[in-house]
Structures are given as C-alpha cells and as structure tokens.
Motif scaffolding. Structure first.
Motif, short mmCIF file in Angstrom:
data_model
loop_
_atom_site.label_atom_id
_atom_site.label_comp_id
_atom_site.label_asym_id
_atom_site.label_seq_id
_atom_site.Cartn_x
_atom_site.Cartn_y
_atom_site.Cartn_z
N TYR A 133 0.81 -1.22 0.00
CA TYR A 133 0.00 0.00 0.00
C TYR A 133 0.84 1.28 0.00
CZ TYR A 133 -4.35 -2.54 0.80
OH TYR A 133 -5.45 -3.37 0.67
N TRP A 134 2.14 1.16 0.20
CA TRP A 134 2.98 2.37 0.18
C TRP A 134 4.42 1.99 -0.13
CZ3 TRP A 134 0.66 0.62 4.78
CH2 TRP A 134 1.52 0.06 5.73
N VAL A 135 5.16 2.96 -0.61
CA VAL A 135 6.59 2.78 -0.91
C VAL A 135 7.35 4.00 -0.39
CG1 VAL A 135 6.31 1.30 -2.93
CG2 VAL A 135 6.28 3.77 -3.21
N PRO A 136 8.61 3.81 0.01
CA PRO A 136 9.38 4.94 0.51
C PRO A 136 9.85 5.84 -0.63
CG PRO A 136 10.75 2.98 0.50
CD PRO A 136 9.37 2.55 0.10
N LEU A 137 9.69 7.15 -0.45
CA LEU A 137 10.27 8.11 -1.39
C LEU A 137 11.67 8.51 -0.94
CD1 LEU A 137 7.32 10.51 -2.30
CD2 LEU A 137 8.00 8.35 -3.36
N LYS A 138 11.81 8.94 0.29
CA LYS A 138 13.11 9.25 0.87
C LYS A 138 13.16 8.65 2.26
CE LYS A 138 13.93 13.44 2.50
NZ LYS A 138 13.76 13.30 3.98
N VAL A 139 14.36 8.42 2.77
CA VAL A 139 14.50 7.74 4.05
C VAL A 139 15.53 8.47 4.90
CG1 VAL A 139 13.91 5.52 3.01
CG2 VAL A 139 16.31 6.16 3.22
N ASP A 140 15.55 8.14 6.19
CA ASP A 140 16.54 8.68 7.11
C ASP A 140 17.06 7.59 8.02
OD1 ASP A 140 17.08 11.65 6.93
OD2 ASP A 140 14.89 11.68 6.88
N LEU A 141 18.29 7.76 8.43
CA LEU A 141 18.93 6.84 9.36
C LEU A 141 18.87 7.44 10.76
CD1 LEU A 141 20.69 4.19 9.49
CD2 LEU A 141 22.68 5.69 9.44
N LYS A 142 18.41 6.64 11.71
CA LYS A 142 18.44 7.06 13.11
C LYS A 142 19.62 6.36 13.79
CE LYS A 142 13.74 8.63 13.44
NZ LYS A 142 12.60 8.88 14.35
N SER A 143 19.59 6.20 15.09
CA SER A 143 20.70 5.55 15.82
C SER A 143 22.03 6.26 15.56
CB SER A 143 20.81 4.07 15.43
OG SER A 143 19.61 3.38 15.65
N LEU A 144 21.98 7.57 15.54
CA LEU A 144 23.18 8.38 15.31
C LEU A 144 23.39 9.34 16.46
CD1 LEU A 144 22.71 9.39 11.55
CD2 LEU A 144 24.24 7.62 12.45
N VAL A 145 24.66 9.67 16.71
CA VAL A 145 25.04 10.68 17.69
C VAL A 145 25.92 11.71 17.00
CG1 VAL A 145 26.42 11.15 19.75
CG2 VAL A 145 24.81 9.24 19.74
#
Length: 439
Positions: A133-145
């Motif tokens: 029902y959906w697809v990613p257009l842009k993404v982000d990485l978490k778990s960062l300092v």
C-alpha cells in the motif's frame, strides 16, 4: 443523486492550483491535476515541487503539491470532507495501516510496488490477500550521535530538545527505542513495536527507560531550569543571532550552552552541513547495549500512498521512485538537503564526509535496519508514548515509571482487544537484514 465529493474535490484542486501558482508549487503540464500532500516546506518543498515539474512533462497530468507541517491534521480534515489528495506522503506505518484498514488507501499496482524496500514497506494482509500500500520516497537513518570535534572526554553532556508542537516527545521516544533495540535486539524490539510485548511486565522496556534517565543524569543538568528548557525547545534550537536570516542553528550550535552530544536522525545534518566541526557516529557505543547489536540501526521514511482511483496517482508514484525521479530530486535539492534513498543503486548525498558516512550505513554497512518503533505503533499508542516520555523526563523516578508503563499497557491491551476492520493484519516484518546478507 450526485455525490458532493466531485465538487468538493474540484474545489480543493482549484484552491491548491491557485495557491501553487502564487508560490511556485504548481508543476507544468496539461491534463487533470494530481494532488500530492506532503511534509516538506521551505527549501525542501521547493526542491520537491521542481521534481514534480520535471516529471509532469509528457505525463498528461499536472502535479500539484501541498506542503504542510500539520500533515496528519490536514489529511484527517480532507478525508472527513471526502476530498482526499491523490497521493499522501506519510512517515507513520501505524497511520498508513489504519487508513488501509478503513479502505482509504488503494493497493499499489505491480509497477509502483517494485520499489517497496524493506523495512519501509511491509506488506499488509487484507482479507486474506497480501498487498503493498505504500513505498518509501526518501529515508533517514536514526541511531546516530552528533558531536563537536574536539569535545572533552568523559561522559557526554547531552543536548535535548523535546518540543515539536502536536508531536512533542518524539525525541524521547527515539532514545528509548534505540536503547531497547541495542540492549534487547531486533526480535524483542519487533515484538514491542508491533504490540506483542507487555509494557509494564517487560524487563527490556523498563531497562530502556532507566538507561535513558541514567544517560541524561550524567550530563549534570537536571536542574528545573534545564528540564524546562529541554521541554520547550525543539531540535531546531534557537535562531542564530549572527545570521542575517535568523536561521536555526541546532542544539549543538549554541542553543544549549555546554552540551556536547546530540542523539538525532540523519535529517538534522541540514542544520550542521555548513560547519566542519560537527561529526557523526553510530549511537551503539553510548547506549549500554550488546556488541551483538552494534550494527543495528533504526530508520524512518517518508512513504507515498495512493488514496484515489486516479490513474495519474499510480503513475506518479512510479515516476517518483524511478531512477529518473530520484536523480531529478537529488539534482533539484541544495547539497545539504539531498535526500537519502533506500537502495544503494539510487543517488545518495555525497556533499561531505558526514553524508557519505550516513549513506554507507543505510545501503550496506549496517547489519540490521529496523523501522522507527513509535511510527509502527497505532497512532493512539504512539501519542500516549510521546506523553509518557515527557512525564518521565520531568520526573524520572521509579514511581513515575510504574505509572506510565501501566498506562501504556492499558492502551496496548485495549487496542489488541479491538477487531481490526477488513481483516487487516498489522505488519510484523519491520526489521530487515541489511547489506549482503539481506540483499
């Protein structure tokens, strides 16, 4: 009797077209308008509008973009008026699942669904059929300092900004989620995020909260003044008095004097990109986790879903996720605003070493990618989680923790007892082996 939906839909499109003509938000091209609702404003919105303008050529459609910071509220109002946009771009799997269960979303056609990369696009089981029902257009990485180069050794002095209008608290949920992922691992994380783990009875959940409190206590800034400052400040920080436009400078830019480290996702780089004294590293070593999970990362994304029967909507999703569409987007954005994409074959930001490092984890250096837990949860539980971390931040005591976990468990069990409409089974495949092992 003729449905009022047609006139309302046409009126909405007319308003958006007029607004877009004034702001540069209307893409060129003839034919019927395809209305897109999304979260990007300012320079990000301008770049996305430019992409729509390029993609409209030869499509037979006009792509009209409406960007708003109040995305959920705007979409809920449009759905209530029976005048949805053709395409909506959301970051919450929990919300998208509810819309699918309410028959508000259209399954993507096979061509559009080809770019449904895990873990951003888990399939849904709807009435016995597995659908995308959906697809990613842009993404982000978490778990960062993020930190300043040359920061003194010892315990970090953490920058914390918890405010975000209607979604205040999400920076705190990011902390708790990341800690739980690295301490308990992807399997437990998945059970918790998908509503199959008792909040009040799980040692892993309790430990994640107490670890977070311990890390913040180590910064030595638990005065009432410091607490209130963090509760009323967002990750944007305060405007830079030396900048002619008063741009925000981020928490590391002086908004919270004395802080040295910030736990934040990759999107914050646009605040720090012009500086050469800010570095980024994986969060794992700060979280008291197991070495086994040091290469696990949380991710988030902006996903496109289709809400109408317009053929132009399915076609637009295909174009936006195509190689051409992503190349156009990367070219249209300012260097520090270039989006990250979920596939290594797509263009990734390379304007500085920080961007290159983030892209490397997203595309091949991470062992496991897990979707943001609170964005997997049903909105009611997610919002309760936001409120709970704010309360715990104010008063990180054992009594407070018992109270908020009991409240969250009550919400979880109430949701579990409610039959999901249309036989929709909530997704459970929210973690994905990355790199060669998962390709």
């Amino acid at each position: 009797m003729r449905s009022p939906r047609g006139p309302v839909r046409l009126a909405l499109a007319a308003v958006l077209l007029a607004l877009s003509a004034l702001t540069g938000g209307c893409s060129s091209g003839g034919g019927s308008p395809v209305v897109v609702l999304g979260p990007w404003t300012g320079a990000e919105g301008e770049a996305f509008t430019s992409v729509l303008r390029q993609l409209s050529r030869g499509s037979g459609h006009r792509y009209v973009y409406q960007g708003t910071r109040s995305l959920r509220e705007t979409l809920v109002a449009q759905l209530a008026a029976d005048a949805p946009p053709d395409v909506a771009i959301l970051n919450s799997i929990g919300e998208l699942t509810e819309y699918a269960a309410q028959n508000k979303l259209k399954p993507l056609d096979e061509a559009a669904a080809e770019r449904a990369f895990p873990p951003w696009s888990p399939t849904l089981m709807v009435e016995g059929r597995r659908r995308t029902y959906w697809v990613p257009l842009k993404v982000d990485l978490k778990s960062l300092v993020w930190s300043r180069t040359g920061s003194p050794g010892g315990d970090p002095a953490w920058c914390v900004g918890m405010a975000a209008q209607a979604t205040s608290g999400w920076p705190g949920t990011d902390w708790v989620e990341d800690i739980l992922l690295h301490q308990a691992g992807p399997a437990t994380y998945t059970q918790w995020a998908t509503g199959r783990l008792d909040w009040a009875g799980s040692p892993a959940v309790k430990r994640a909260f107490t670890t977070w409190a311990g890390l913040l206590e180590a910064r030595g800034k638990r005065s009432q003044r410091a607490i209130e400052s963090s509760l009323t400040m967002s990750f944007w920080g305060t405007p830079d008095p030396d900048h002619p436009d008063g741009d925000a400078r981020g928490l590391l830019g002086g908004s919270q004097p004395g802080c040295t480290h910030e736990h934040q996702a990759s999107f914050v780089r646009y605040l720090y990109a012009p500086r050469d004294d800010i570095r980024v590293e994986p969060a794992a070593r700060f979280l008291g986790g197991s070495p086994t999970y040091k290469k696990a990362f949380e991710v988030s994304g902006d996903m496109a879903a289709v809400l109408t029967d317009s053929p132009g909507a399915q076609e637009l999703v295909r174009r936006l996720t195509s190689e051409e569409g992503r190349q156009e987007w990367s070219k249209a954005a300012e260097p520090h605003l270039r989006p990250f994409f979920p596939d290594a074959t797509d263009p990734q930001p390379d304007d500085n070493p920080v961007a290159q490092e983030i892209a490397s984890y997203l595309t091949h250096d991470a062992d496991t990618l897990c979707f943001d837990a609170s964005d997997v949860m049903p909105p009611v539980l997610r919002d309760a989680f936001y409120r709970a971390v704010l309360e715990y931040f104010r008063s990180p005591t054992a009594a407070t923790l018992r109270t908020i976990l009991a409240q969250l468990e009550t919400v979880r069990t109430q949701i579990a007892a409610t039959d999901t409409p249309r036989g929709v089974r909530r997704p459970t495949d929210i973690c994905h082996l990355s790199g060669p092992a998962g390709d």
